[in-house]
Motif scaffolding. Structure first.
Motif, PDB file in Angstrom:
ATOM      1  N   ILE A   1       9.520 -10.029  -4.174  1.00  0.00           N
ATOM      2  CA  ILE A   1       7.913  -9.956  -4.043  1.00  0.00           C
ATOM      3  C   ILE A   1       7.511  -8.189  -3.840  1.00  0.00           C
ATOM      4  CG2 ILE A   1       5.915  -8.814  -2.677  1.00  0.00           C
ATOM      5  CD1 ILE A   1       6.392 -10.805  -0.772  1.00  0.00           C
TER       6      ILE A   1
ATOM      7  N   ALA B   1       5.320  -6.715  -7.117  1.00  0.00           N
ATOM      8  CA  ALA B   1       4.670  -5.630  -7.291  1.00  0.00           C
ATOM      9  C   ALA B   1       4.576  -4.453  -8.412  1.00  0.00           C
ATOM     10  CB  ALA B   1       4.916  -5.807  -6.183  1.00  0.00           C
TER      11      ALA B   1
ATOM     12  N   TYR C   1       3.819  -5.657 -11.784  1.00  0.00           N
ATOM     13  CA  TYR C   1       2.485  -6.029 -11.897  1.00  0.00           C
ATOM     14  C   TYR C   1       1.905  -3.940 -11.795  1.00  0.00           C
ATOM     15  CZ  TYR C   1      -2.638  -6.189 -11.591  1.00  0.00           C
ATOM     16  OH  TYR C   1      -3.565  -6.007 -12.039  1.00  0.00           O
TER      17      TYR C   1
ATOM     18  N   ASN D   1      -2.752   2.708  -1.128  1.00  0.00           N
ATOM     19  CA  ASN D   1      -2.570   1.511  -0.188  1.00  0.00           C
ATOM     20  C   ASN D   1      -0.638   1.627   0.179  1.00  0.00           C
ATOM     21  OD1 ASN D   1      -3.791   0.128   2.391  1.00  0.00           O
ATOM     22  ND2 ASN D   1      -4.742  -0.295   0.116  1.00  0.00           N
TER      23      ASN D   1
ATOM     24  N   LEU E   1       1.717   3.047   3.746  1.00  0.00           N
ATOM     25  CA  LEU E   1       1.963   2.497   4.514  1.00  0.00           C
ATOM     26  C   LEU E   1       3.494   3.086   4.601  1.00  0.00           C
ATOM     27  CD1 LEU E   1       1.514  -1.440   3.354  1.00  0.00           C
ATOM     28  CD2 LEU E   1       0.894   0.150   5.076  1.00  0.00           C
TER      29      LEU E   1
ATOM     30  N   LEU F   1       1.611  -4.755  14.582  1.00  0.00           N
ATOM     31  CA  LEU F   1       1.161  -5.971  13.556  1.00  0.00           C
ATOM     32  C   LEU F   1       1.519  -7.226  13.552  1.00  0.00           C
ATOM     33  CD1 LEU F   1      -0.168  -6.581  10.569  1.00  0.00           C
ATOM     34  CD2 LEU F   1       2.184  -5.935   9.783  1.00  0.00           C
TER      35      LEU F   1
ATOM     36  N   ILE G   1      -1.040 -10.075  14.304  1.00  0.00           N
ATOM     37  CA  ILE G   1      -1.020 -11.484  13.586  1.00  0.00           C
ATOM     38  C   ILE G   1      -0.168 -12.661  13.465  1.00  0.00           C
ATOM     39  CG2 ILE G   1      -0.855 -11.356  11.008  1.00  0.00           C
ATOM     40  CD1 ILE G   1      -3.121  -9.512  11.772  1.00  0.00           C
TER      41      ILE G   1
ATOM     42  N   TYR H   1       4.780 -10.414 -21.314  1.00  0.00           N
ATOM     43  CA  TYR H   1       5.675 -11.288 -20.431  1.00  0.00           C
ATOM     44  C   TYR H   1       7.411 -10.695 -21.027  1.00  0.00           C
ATOM     45  CZ  TYR H   1       2.920 -11.723 -17.508  1.00  0.00           C
ATOM     46  OH  TYR H   1       1.492 -11.289 -15.772  1.00  0.00           O
TER      47      TYR H   1
ATOM     48  N   MET I   1       1.343 -16.267 -14.513  1.00  0.00           N
ATOM     49  CA  MET I   1       1.734 -15.576 -14.036  1.00  0.00           C
ATOM     50  C   MET I   1       1.882 -13.834 -13.800  1.00  0.00           C
ATOM     51  SD  MET I   1       5.472 -16.425 -14.482  1.00  0.00           S
ATOM     52  CE  MET I   1       6.611 -14.747 -14.442  1.00  0.00           C
ATOM     53  N   GLU I   2       0.494 -13.777 -14.171  1.00  0.00           N
ATOM     54  CA  GLU I   2       0.234 -12.255 -14.188  1.00  0.00           C
ATOM     55  C   GLU I   2      -0.606 -12.603 -12.708  1.00  0.00           C
ATOM     56  OE1 GLU I   2      -2.094 -10.292 -16.733  1.00  0.00           O
ATOM     57  OE2 GLU I   2      -2.991  -9.361 -15.712  1.00  0.00           O
TER      58      GLU I   2
ATOM     59  N   LEU J   1       1.825 -12.079  -9.558  1.00  0.00           N
ATOM     60  CA  LEU J   1       2.279 -10.659 -10.178  1.00  0.00           C
ATOM     61  C   LEU J   1       0.928 -10.164  -9.350  1.00  0.00           C
ATOM     62  CD1 LEU J   1       3.788  -9.500 -13.307  1.00  0.00           C
ATOM     63  CD2 LEU J   1       5.228 -10.528 -11.365  1.00  0.00           C
ATOM     64  N   LEU J   2      -0.302 -10.375  -9.728  1.00  0.00           N
ATOM     65  CA  LEU J   2      -1.253  -9.250  -9.074  1.00  0.00           C
ATOM     66  C   LEU J   2      -1.595 -10.016  -7.106  1.00  0.00           C
ATOM     67  CD1 LEU J   2      -3.779  -7.701  -8.726  1.00  0.00           C
ATOM     68  CD2 LEU J   2      -4.457  -9.557  -9.647  1.00  0.00           C
TER      69      LEU J   2
ATOM     70  N   CYS K   1       1.189 -10.622  -5.549  1.00  0.00           N
ATOM     71  CA  CYS K   1       2.266  -9.244  -4.519  1.00  0.00           C
ATOM     72  C   CYS K   1       2.388  -7.909  -4.623  1.00  0.00           C
ATOM     73  CB  CYS K   1       3.716  -9.573  -5.597  1.00  0.00           C
ATOM     74  SG  CYS K   1       4.742 -11.818  -5.801  1.00  0.00           S
ATOM     75  N   ALA K   2       1.248  -7.710  -5.391  1.00  0.00           N
ATOM     76  CA  ALA K   2       1.326  -6.256  -5.670  1.00  0.00           C
ATOM     77  C   ALA K   2       0.297  -5.928  -4.609  1.00  0.00           C
ATOM     78  CB  ALA K   2       0.477  -5.682  -7.014  1.00  0.00           C
ATOM     79  N   CYS K   3      -0.720  -6.898  -4.084  1.00  0.00           N
ATOM     80  CA  CYS K   3      -1.818  -7.420  -2.922  1.00  0.00           C
ATOM     81  C   CYS K   3      -1.312  -7.465  -1.473  1.00  0.00           C
ATOM     82  CB  CYS K   3      -2.578  -8.252  -3.766  1.00  0.00           C
ATOM     83  SG  CYS K   3      -3.810  -7.630  -4.748  1.00  0.00           S
ATOM     84  N   VAL K   4       0.103  -7.945  -1.376  1.00  0.00           N
ATOM     85  CA  VAL K   4       0.209  -7.668  -0.340  1.00  0.00           C
ATOM     86  C   VAL K   4       0.502  -6.408   0.618  1.00  0.00           C
ATOM     87  CG1 VAL K   4       2.645  -7.721   0.925  1.00  0.00           C
ATOM     88  CG2 VAL K   4       2.175  -9.669  -0.651  1.00  0.00           C
ATOM     89  N   ALA K   5       0.736  -5.294  -0.451  1.00  0.00           N
ATOM     90  CA  ALA K   5       0.866  -4.022   0.433  1.00  0.00           C
ATOM     91  C   ALA K   5      -0.843  -3.526   1.213  1.00  0.00           C
ATOM     92  CB  ALA K   5       0.387  -3.467  -0.858  1.00  0.00           C
ATOM     93  N   ILE K   6      -2.227  -4.374   0.285  1.00  0.00           N
ATOM     94  CA  ILE K   6      -3.715  -4.255   0.683  1.00  0.00           C
ATOM     95  C   ILE K   6      -3.456  -4.841   1.834  1.00  0.00           C
ATOM     96  CG2 ILE K   6      -5.623  -4.750   0.330  1.00  0.00           C
ATOM     97  CD1 ILE K   6      -5.188  -3.640  -2.895  1.00  0.00           C
TER      98      ILE K   6
ATOM     99  N   THR L   1      -1.055  -6.263   4.623  1.00  0.00           N
ATOM    100  CA  THR L   1      -0.875  -5.296   5.486  1.00  0.00           C
ATOM    101  C   THR L   1      -1.608  -4.359   5.597  1.00  0.00           C
ATOM    102  OG1 THR L   1       1.577  -5.383   4.190  1.00  0.00           O
ATOM    103  CG2 THR L   1       1.456  -4.346   5.787  1.00  0.00           C
ATOM    104  N   THR L   2      -2.352  -3.613   5.006  1.00  0.00           N
ATOM    105  CA  THR L   2      -2.724  -2.365   5.537  1.00  0.00           C
ATOM    106  C   THR L   2      -4.079  -3.092   6.422  1.00  0.00           C
ATOM    107  OG1 THR L   2      -2.290  -0.812   3.664  1.00  0.00           O
ATOM    108  CG2 THR L   2      -4.186  -0.009   4.673  1.00  0.00           C
TER     109      THR L   2
ATOM    110  N   GLY M   1      -4.523  -6.038   7.278  1.00  0.00           N
ATOM    111  CA  GLY M   1      -3.371  -6.731   8.752  1.00  0.00           C
ATOM    112  C   GLY M   1      -3.160  -5.638  10.254  1.00  0.00           C
ATOM    113  N   ILE M   2      -3.212  -4.770   9.786  1.00  0.00           N
ATOM    114  CA  ILE M   2      -2.361  -3.073  10.790  1.00  0.00           C
ATOM    115  C   ILE M   2      -4.326  -3.095  11.035  1.00  0.00           C
ATOM    116  CG2 ILE M   2      -1.920  -1.275  11.126  1.00  0.00           C
ATOM    117  CD1 ILE M   2       0.309  -1.521   9.082  1.00  0.00           C
TER     118      ILE M   2
END
Lengths: 430, 462
Positions: free
Chosen positions: A229, A233, A236, A253, A257, A268, A272, A326, B167-168, B171-172, B174-179, B181-182, B184-185
């Motif tokens: 992941i 990320a 990307y 973010n 974090l 969390l 969650i 790609y 694929m894009e 990938l996007l 995966c990058a949004c996991v950070a958002i 997470t925030t 979620g917190i």
């Protein structure tokens, strides 16, 4: 009154006069700097020597040599393949009997109880395992080294060091140990229990195997989730993200974090994963998930840095040869950036291995004797085990805790040096 | 079938589909005269088929796992309610827990209320149905996806752009996991905090001077109404952080200056990594060191001067925390000091200033914003540090500024409130989340502010 005229000679005089003071302050400043470095290095040294001096003893543990008789009537077993007999058997009677034979003149209830206190209360089960491994021993006699109780162990070690600590022993027990020592029937052996057993309330039987396995499963899950992941990320954000508000938002973010206190990730996880998704408590799955979220920022940030260090000429050459974006990333940028990413992943994993605060929140603090065999078995991790032992009142646990810390630190040293080695070995300068 | 088995099966099918799709495109290309005559490389056709095969059913699996349990639970509860059992919100979770344990065989069924046993059976049956329908649905989706993608393969089919588009998106996400997470917190601490503030007013919490979170379990219990005034915790946190900063800032800053300006290359290459060892030591080790070595040492030292030092003094916890933060400050300060342009040093030295005068009057002022930013980051770290204070600081919430006394901190209270057995909706547990909210907000503000300063300063000299 005339004002003193400022002439070049006058100024020079002033400067010359002040020179001594200025040089003194220069020297002083230098010494402050040296002092600061010294304090830092002294802290490292004191910390390590303290841990090692407290913990080195735990790698050896006291054993008593006793004449053991595997008496069928005493144990209550005549057929070792009958599981029911094995459960009902009185295994602890064997070492007790052996102790009575060793000290035949001990009588009276309380004296006998003290006598039996010389050996670990798990000694009978060790003998059972021995008997099950060699069934022919049933009904025979042999000399066996038997695990001593933790108080005996603590006393014997401190006595060997010349500073006897007998606070938890009676005078008689001290005398018996002296006799055993004179007969060569007590000795220190390598403490294999420490590495092969799970946690226990009895210090002499407690080991870190369960915690190490728990850490292993937790870290494995963390690595499996956070590395792909995090790399995705990073790719990307570096290669594909359009410059817009959403991308900026993602970046803000990630940076924040990275600096959020780890305990917040525990909250969390509790709210969650456990309360909302009903993941069971205390299992490596939930620990791995929490640590994944915690290490992701580290991995993303280092992966981005290593993608950034791949020169644009490589990208342009690939695109110029007709590769799609790609293909350019997957075939050229990623392989070149991989060493840096791996280094980042190892550092992230080292962080995760030492982390304990968020895991306290999600129940990995439970007292677990069994060694976990998978991702969904209740487990604890090495740092939490250290925390638990540090809280235990028994004196022998201080030694154990320090030994566990030594193991943890050596894991960390191996991980960090391999990260440094990997970086030196594989890093390419463009 | 278990979720993990389904997952493995689907992934296996995806790999299988990849080879099928690839083979089909190769077969298509052969009569045309090689793969140059089809739009994309064969592996892209394979990837297209594999993605259509696996992705929809994996998405379904994810959604199913989220909504599966709540749905079953609500059906079971409804059946109990229609059976005439009175259920209110507070007993609901307890009841569900019991039923789940009955269904899993953790609790013996003998001697339980018959209604609960029936409910447990219903739950087992529903779980069975859910598992099978999930498997069936996923298989159908997989086959449908396969068929759809398979039928589209032709020499003019633009497989590569399609695969790359997916694929894009991956990938996007995966990058949004950070958002997430925030998010979620924020959501997790905010919701529980709002619940908490329903029973305890905000100003009582933020300005109250008395912290004793023990609430009565029985109505008639003595002296434990529970008061949630968090000021003693804030003061304790600040006290310990202040002690830590008193050690970390001078030592960290001076060692950074010495290493950057004075030290020879060999000293630097030895001392810098040696100091960074301190940053790699787990906090639980520092906690052990503070509790078992530093605290007794300080207590005995104090006793020899006739001072009474608590065995859980703020000084011990803060001092060890300061040692932990030294490398943090020194490496950040080192970065900003080395970023000050050489021309400024040269200018100052050429005017006849000594090296220390240059450092004090030129370099430090130039690097000040960065240093301040670094110190703020360090403060936020000290405030959020948990293990050292859990192990070495006290539990009793005292309102004192005496570093020899024992104080407690926000993080210690979060840990003590949330470890061990707890009801999830008692104010005692919820208080931990309110404290977490405070902690999150304060550290977030410190971080954002500090990062802003550091960033602004970097741009100035780059």
């Amino acid at each position: 009154m005339t004002k003193p005229v400022s002439t070049p000679v006058n100024n020079l005089e002033k400067i010359r006069k002040s020179l001594g003071r200025r040089n003194r302050s220069e020297r002083l400043f230098r010494w402050y700097g040296r002092l600061a470095i010294f304090i830092g290095l002294a802290a490292v040294t004191v910390l390590f020597t303290d841990i090692v001096s407290k913990g080195h003893g735990a790698f050896r543990i006291a054993y008593l040599q006793l004449d053991v008789e595997y008496n069928q009537d005493l144990i209550g077993v005549d057929n070792l393949s009958d599981p029911k007999q094995l459960i009902l058997a009185n295994w602890q009677a064997v070492p007790k009997q052996a102790l009575r034979e060793q000290f035949p003149d001990v009588s009276g209830r309380s004296d006998k109880r003290k006598l039996y206190g010389l050996v670990s209360n798990g000694a009978g089960f060790d003998l059972k395992d021995r008997l099950l491994a060699n069934p022919l021993l049933l009904g025979t006699q042999e000399k066996v080294w038997i695990l001593a109780d933790d108080d005996i162990d603590t006393y014997y070690k401190s006595w060997l060091d010349g500073e006897p600590y007998a606070a938890r022993l009676s005078d008689k027990q001290v005398k018996w140990i002296g006799e055993l020592h004179d007969q060569g029937k007590i000795r220190l052996q390598f403490n294999s229990n420490l590495f092969t057993r799970g946690d226990s309330r009895e210090p002499e039987q407690a080991g870190i195997r369960g915690a190490v396995m728990g850490s292993l499963f937790t870290l494995l899950l963390t690595l499996m989730l956070s590395f792909p992941i995090g790399v995705a990320a990073a790719i990307y954000l570096e290669e594909f993200a359009p410059k817009n508000r959403w991308t900026d938002f993602i970046e803000v973010n990630i940076n924040n974090l990275a600096a959020v206190p780890s305990i917040i990730f525990g909250l969390l996880g509790l709210a969650i994963f456990i309360n909302f998704f009903h993941v069971p408590r205390s299992v490596p799955i939930v620990g791995g998930l929490v640590l994944t979220l915690m290490t992701l920022p580290t991995i993303i940030i280092t992966s981005r840095a290593s993608i950034k260090s791949v020169p644009p000429s490589i990208r342009e050459a690939a695109l110029g040869m007709g590769a799609s974006k790609y293909q350019m990333v997957l075939h050229h940028v990623l392989p070149l950036a991989l060493p840096g990413m791996l280094t980042g992943a190892i550092i992230g994993m080292a962080q995760a291995l030492g982390e304990s605060a968020p895991l306290l929140m999600i129940g990995m603090i439970a007292f677990i004797v069994d060694i976990p065999g998978g991702f969904s078995d209740p487990a604890t991790v090495l740092p939490v085990q250290i925390f638990l032992w540090a809280d235990s009142p028994e004196r022998a646990f201080i030694e154990k805790t320090s030994a566990a810390i030594m193991v943890l630190l050596s894991f960390l040293i191996v991980m960090n040096t391999s990260a440094v080695w990997l970086r030196k070995r594989l890093e390419r300068r463009w | 079938m278990q979720a993990t088995n389904i997952l493995i099966l689907i992934l296996g099918l995806g790999i299988f589909a990849f080879y099928l799709g690839r083979g089909r495109s190769l077969a298509l290309a052969k009569p045309l005269g090689g793969i140059r005559h089809i739009h994309s490389l064969p592996s892209y056709y394979g990837a297209h088929v594999a993605l259509w095969c696996a992705l929809p059913s994996l998405l379904l699996l994810g959604l199913w796992m989220i909504f599966d349990d709540p749905l079953i639970n609500s059906i079971v509860l409804k059946s109990l309610a229609t059976g005439g059992m009175a259920i209110d919100a507070s007993s609901e979770s307890l009841l569900l827990n019991k039923i789940t344990n009955l269904a899993d065989g953790v609790l013996p069924r003998k001697g339980e209320e018959p209604a609960l046993v029936v409910a447990a059976d219903l739950m087992l049956r529903l779980q069975e149905i859910s598992r099978w329908s999930l498997t069936a649905l996923m298989m159908t989706l997989t086959l449908m996806g396969f068929g759809w993608s398979w039928s589209r393969i032709s020499s003019t089919f633009r497989a590569r752009p399609q695969v790359e588009k997916v694929m894009e998106k991956l990938l996007l996400s995966c990058a949004c996991v950070a958002i997430f997470t925030t998010l979620g917190i924020v959501l997790s601490v905010l919701f529980e905090s709002i619940q908490f503030f329903r029973s305890v007013p905000v100003d009582d919490f933020v300005f109250g001077l008395d912290w004793s979170p023990q609430t009565a379990i029985r109505e008639d219990q003595v002296g434990s109404s529970g008061s949630f005034g968090a000021v003693p915790l804030f003061v304790g946190t600040l006290l310990i952080s202040a002690v830590a900063m008193c050690i970390a800032v001078p030592v960290g800053l001076m060692s950074a200056i010495y290493l950057a300006e004075y030290a020879s290359k060999s000293v630097r290459s030895f001392a810098k990594p040696a100091l960074e060892v301190l940053a790699g030591i787990p906090t639980v080790v520092y906690g052990f060191f503070a509790a078992l070595t530093v605290a007794p040492f300080l207590r005995d030292l104090g006793a020899s001067f006739g001072l009474s030092v608590s065995s859980e003094s703020a000084l011990a916890a803060g001092g060890v925390m300061g040692v932990m933060i030294i490398p943090f400050i020194s490496s950040l300060a080192d970065d900003v000091i080395t970023a000050v342009p050489q021309s400024m040093r040269d200018g100052s030295l050429a005017m006849g200033a000594t090296k220390s005068e240059t450092v004090r009057n030129v370099i430090i002022p130039a690097a000040l914003p960065g240093i301040v930013g670094g110190i703020m980051l360090a403060v936020s770290r000290a405030i959020g540090e948990t293990m050292i204070v859990v192990m070495a600081a006290g539990m009793a919430a005292k309102l004192t500024a005496n570093p020899l006394d024992s104080v407690t901190t926000v993080t210690v209270q979060i840990v003590t409130l949330l470890t061990g057995d707890q009801e999830f909706d008692s104010p005692k547990t919820l208080a931990a989340f309110a404290l977490g909210l405070m902690l999150f907000v304060v550290t977030l503000m410190l971080n954002i502010f500090a990062l802003q300063i550091v960033k602004k300063y970097r741009e100035q000299y780059d």
